[in-house]
Design an enzyme around this catalytic site. Structure first.
Site, PDB file in Angstrom:
ATOM      1  CG  ASP A  20       6.147  41.512  -0.020  1.00 10.37           C
ATOM      2  OD1 ASP A  20       6.349  41.741  -1.363  1.00 10.37           O
ATOM      3  OD2 ASP A  20       5.575  42.407   0.853  1.00 10.37           O
ATOM      4  CD  GLU A  38       1.656  46.290  -0.001  1.00 11.15           C
ATOM      5  OE1 GLU A  38       2.226  46.887  -0.103  1.00 11.15           O
ATOM      6  OE2 GLU A  38       0.771  45.819  -1.441  1.00 11.15           O
TER       7      GLU A  38
HETATM    8  C1  BGC Z   1       3.105  42.818  -1.270  1.00  9.95           C
HETATM    9  C2  BGC Z   1       2.779  41.136  -1.500  1.00  9.95           C
HETATM   10  C3  BGC Z   1       2.714  41.281  -3.334  1.00  9.95           C
HETATM   11  C4  BGC Z   1       4.206  41.773  -3.302  1.00  9.95           C
HETATM   12  C5  BGC Z   1       4.007  41.287  -5.412  1.00  9.95           C
HETATM   13  C6  BGC Z   1       4.071  43.674  -1.688  1.00  9.95           C
HETATM   14  O1  BGC Z   1       3.765  44.968  -1.964  1.00  9.95           O
HETATM   15  O2  BGC Z   1       3.039  43.021  -0.086  1.00  9.95           O
HETATM   16  O3  BGC Z   1       1.303  41.141  -0.650  1.00  9.95           O
HETATM   17  O4  BGC Z   1       2.814  39.956  -3.169  1.00  9.95           O
HETATM   18  O5  BGC Z   1       3.775  43.498  -3.224  1.00  9.95           O
HETATM   19  O6  BGC Z   1       3.040  42.429  -5.619  1.00  9.95           O
HETATM   20  C1  BGC Z   2       3.201  47.036  -7.445  1.00  9.19           C
HETATM   21  C2  BGC Z   2       2.435  46.487  -5.960  1.00  9.19           C
HETATM   22  C3  BGC Z   2       3.801  46.209  -5.017  1.00  9.19           C
HETATM   23  C4  BGC Z   2       4.404  47.710  -4.523  1.00  9.19           C
HETATM   24  C5  BGC Z   2       4.825  47.626  -3.872  1.00  9.19           C
HETATM   25  C6  BGC Z   2       3.687  48.137  -6.847  1.00  9.19           C
HETATM   26  O1  BGC Z   2       4.234  49.558  -7.935  1.00  9.19           O
HETATM   27  O2  BGC Z   2       2.555  47.138  -8.010  1.00  9.19           O
HETATM   28  O3  BGC Z   2       2.526  45.221  -6.106  1.00  9.19           O
HETATM   29  O4  BGC Z   2       2.549  45.829  -3.355  1.00  9.19           O
HETATM   30  O5  BGC Z   2       4.124  48.396  -5.643  1.00  9.19           O
HETATM   31  O6  BGC Z   2       5.298  49.183  -2.917  1.00  9.19           O
END
Ligand code: BGC
Ligand code: BGC
Length: 620
Positions: free
Chosen positions: A316, A513
């Site tokens: 991830d 998230e």
């Molecule tokens: C998330 C994932 C996601 C990735 C890419 C991460 O922060 O936990 O689910 O696929 O970002 O955007």
């Molecule tokens: C991105 C997300 C990712 C996240 C993780 C963001 O800046 O757009 O896709 O999941 O950072 O912290």
């Protein structure tokens, strides 16, 4: 075929353009077809993989293991380093956020990749987690919580097909979905990304959706690669254990024994692997005192060996960084644990340097590198990317098409859960004289779509095209019905004796998230105040709740005549109107137990407000 490992950074043939026929530069392995074996679609995939692997330098191998965020990449590095993949994070759109803008952007990246010495196509990945949801104009399906309520595998498969069609129209072949999390605590901000608290429901819906994304064969032009995530136990983290910024539970510790891990959280992966999953994303969370990204027991022994997963494991976003304060140590431990491709996402030179060093000093074996690269290349061959590196941009007219929206509308209707229906006031008669609609949320595409819509955290207002619930209601009623809308529920002085049937739409504001981690999932005070104000004037009061999870309403619900859990329906609000007016029946059932109060969390038990699986039919 004998396999020799090229373990130096010296390219076997230097600046020569990619040989397309044996007669050009590489005379060592001519084939009947006259092309290099790995370019020969008639050859078995494992032979193509071995042939290609044999030609690669260590640098090119490590390049394949590197997944970079698209705004962070220096375009010339794509070919120079032979990067394996690029991604858009949540909201990582091109400047022109339209289907055409996306198709053009990805095409340019792919063209750059094909100019690399060996011409290996890249994988472009996105979170198309409820439709192709970063793209303005794409159809936005309900979030998984709603699809969990619908609990219809056949519907899921069709949603997967349509999502794949919208993705390949923009030249994208890799979806970071489905989340096969089994969320066990609704305080988690990712509850809505999971289908249900019940393992079986998650498994049947995720598997069907994966089949839809991947089609009959990955090599079909309209198939995309699915990514069950986040392996494993992300839904089982405990409140207060997160060490990521202000998060409380997201990315925290899954404090359960192996039996529970295996019975509750692992089965969706076993089923997904059986259904053809070829990439799996690792969870930020920890188990047994160790970050999941460093768990060789789970990633290698269980996922790869025991479940027989021969695809590749992707990390991830910046997740390996959490393993150790020393980045080099994090790199070594994650790769040795079984991570095959690292979603870096930004500091990719550091990753490449550290991994190169680790191989040179023997901290990571070349066998491990070859295993990782084999897995990645195999999937690229299976996807047919060497033959068709681009997508189906001629299908761009289908992005957000009427037929795709119709499917989403159907999904929305099936996802609605009727929680309360005093005097059987629902469904409403479409010939009703007047309907009083209140709440800004009734007329807000961003609100009804939630997080992971155009931007990572989502946003309010006209973030993309679609039909608001209010528009849906207006379309559903008879021509003579007056639909009166006021966001604050101020309808002025009505003639005495006017019978008021009211609809209030309220909900959680968008989040994604750990930003959605809350001790007490509630409706905003202003929304509760609005409903109370409505109660004072309405004869029949219907409350539609937009939320990513059950919210605490037991102090109020007795005052409400009808309550509909609408979840996060996405762009097609007319699906909500369909059940309100009885065009479609209420069939949704609760995918999560609805708690009475916060003290009942994480597991509400028998005294919940509404039990798991609850849902009225609206037939009286
Ligand atoms: C998330 C994932 C996601 C990735 C890419 C991460 O922060 O936990 O689910 O696929 O970002 O955007
Ligand atoms: C991105 C997300 C990712 C996240 C993780 C963001 O800046 O757009 O896709 O999941 O950072 O912290």
């Amino acid at each position: 075929m004998s396999i020799t490992v090229a373990c130096s950074d010296e390219a076997p043939s230097t600046d020569a353009p990619l040989p397309t026929t044996a007669a050009s530069t590489d005379e060592s392995e001519p084939t009947a077809a006259g092309a290099l074996p790995y370019r020969d679609p008639a050859l078995a995939i494992h032979l193509r993989v071995e042939d290609l692997l044999e030609r690669m330098t260590l640098g090119e191998k490590i390049g394949q293991m590197t997944l970079v965020e698209k705004n962070s990449v220096a375009p010339s590095d794509i070919a120079r380093l032979g990067l394996g993949g690029l991604l858009s994070g949540g909201g990582g759109s091109p400047r022109d956020n339209s289907p055409t803008g996306w198709a053009t952007m990805v095409e340019e990246f792919q063209t750059a990749a094909l100019e690399s010495r060996l011409g290996i196509p890249l994988l472009y990945g996105v979170d198309a987690v409820h439709g192709h949801s970063n793209v303005v104009g794409a159809v936005i399906f309900p979030h998984n919580v709603g699809l969990g309520a619908a609990d219809n595998p056949e519907l899921m498969e069709r949603i997967g097909r349509v999502t794949a069609a919208e993705m390949v129209a923009t030249n994208i072949h890799w979806n970071f979905a489905p989340a096969v999390s089994v969320p066990r605590d609704i305080r988690w901000g990712r509850t809505y990304e999971g289908f249900a608290e019940d393992t079986d429901r998650v498994t049947r819906l995720a598997t069907a959706y994966l089949r839809g994304l991947q089609g009959d064969s990955l090599s079909d032009r309209t198939s995309v690669l699915a990514t069950p995530k986040h392996f494993v136990g992300d839904g089982g983290t405990s409140w207060g254990t997160s060490t990521t910024s202000d998060y409380r539970i997201d990315q925290g510790v899954t404090d359960i024994d192996e039996t529970e891990l295996r019975t509750v959280h692992l089965p969706p992966y076993a089923a997904a692997v059986d259904a053809g999953a070829r990439s799996v994303m690792v969870s930020y969370s920890s188990w047994g005192g160790e970050k999941m990204h460093a768990q060789s027991y789970l990633l290698t022994d269980v996922l790869k060996d025991e479940l027989g997963f021969t695809g590749f494991v992707v990390s991830d976003w910046e997740a390996i960084d959490q393993i150790d304060d020393d980045y080099g140590t994090s790199v070594v431990r994650s790769i040795n644990a079984g991570v095959d491709m690292n979603m870096v996402p930004r500091a990719y030179h550091d990753f490449i340097d550290e991994l190169t060093r680790a191989v040179e000093v023997g901290e990571v074996s070349i066998d491990r590198i070859d295993d990782a690269v084999r897995r990645i290349l195999r999937v690229k061959f299976e996807l047919g990317l060497f033959e068709n590196p681009y997508g189906e941009p001629e299908r761009i007219v289908d992005v957000g098409s009427d037929s795709h929206r119709l499917l989403a509308r159907e999904a929305v209707a099936q996802s609605q859960v009727l929680l309360r229906n005093q005097r059987s006031i629902l469904p409403l008669d479409p010939n009703i004289e007047a309907l009083y609609v209140a709440g800004a949320a009734a007329d807000d595409i961003g609100m009804q779509s939630g997080g992971w819509t155009i931007s990572w955290q989502g946003g309010l207002g006209e973030v993309t095209d679609g039909m608001t619930i209010l528009d849906g209601v207006r379309n559903a009623v008879h021509a003579n019905t007056s639909v009166l809308f006021d966001r604050n529920g101020r309808f002025g002085d009505l003639a005495p004796g006017t019978e008021m049937v009211c609809l209030a739409v309220v909900g959680e504001f968008p989040y994604a998230e750990g930003f959605g981690d809350v001790a007490e999932p509630r409706l905003p005070d202003s929304h509760l105040a609005l409903v109370e104000h409505m109660r004072g004037q309405c004869d029949d009061l219907i409350v539609v709740v937009l939320s990513g999870r059950p919210v605490l309403i037991s102090d109020h619900v007795e005052d409400w005549d009808a309550v509909v859990a609408a979840w996060l329906p996405g762009s097609e609000g007319d699906g909500v109107a369909d059940v309100l007016f009885g065009t479609e029946p209420f069939t949704g059932t609760l995918p999560y137990t609805w708690p009475r109060d916060a003290a009942q969390l994480p597991e509400p038990g028998d005294d919940a407000l509404f039990p798991y699986g609850f849902g009225l039919t609206g037939n009286g």
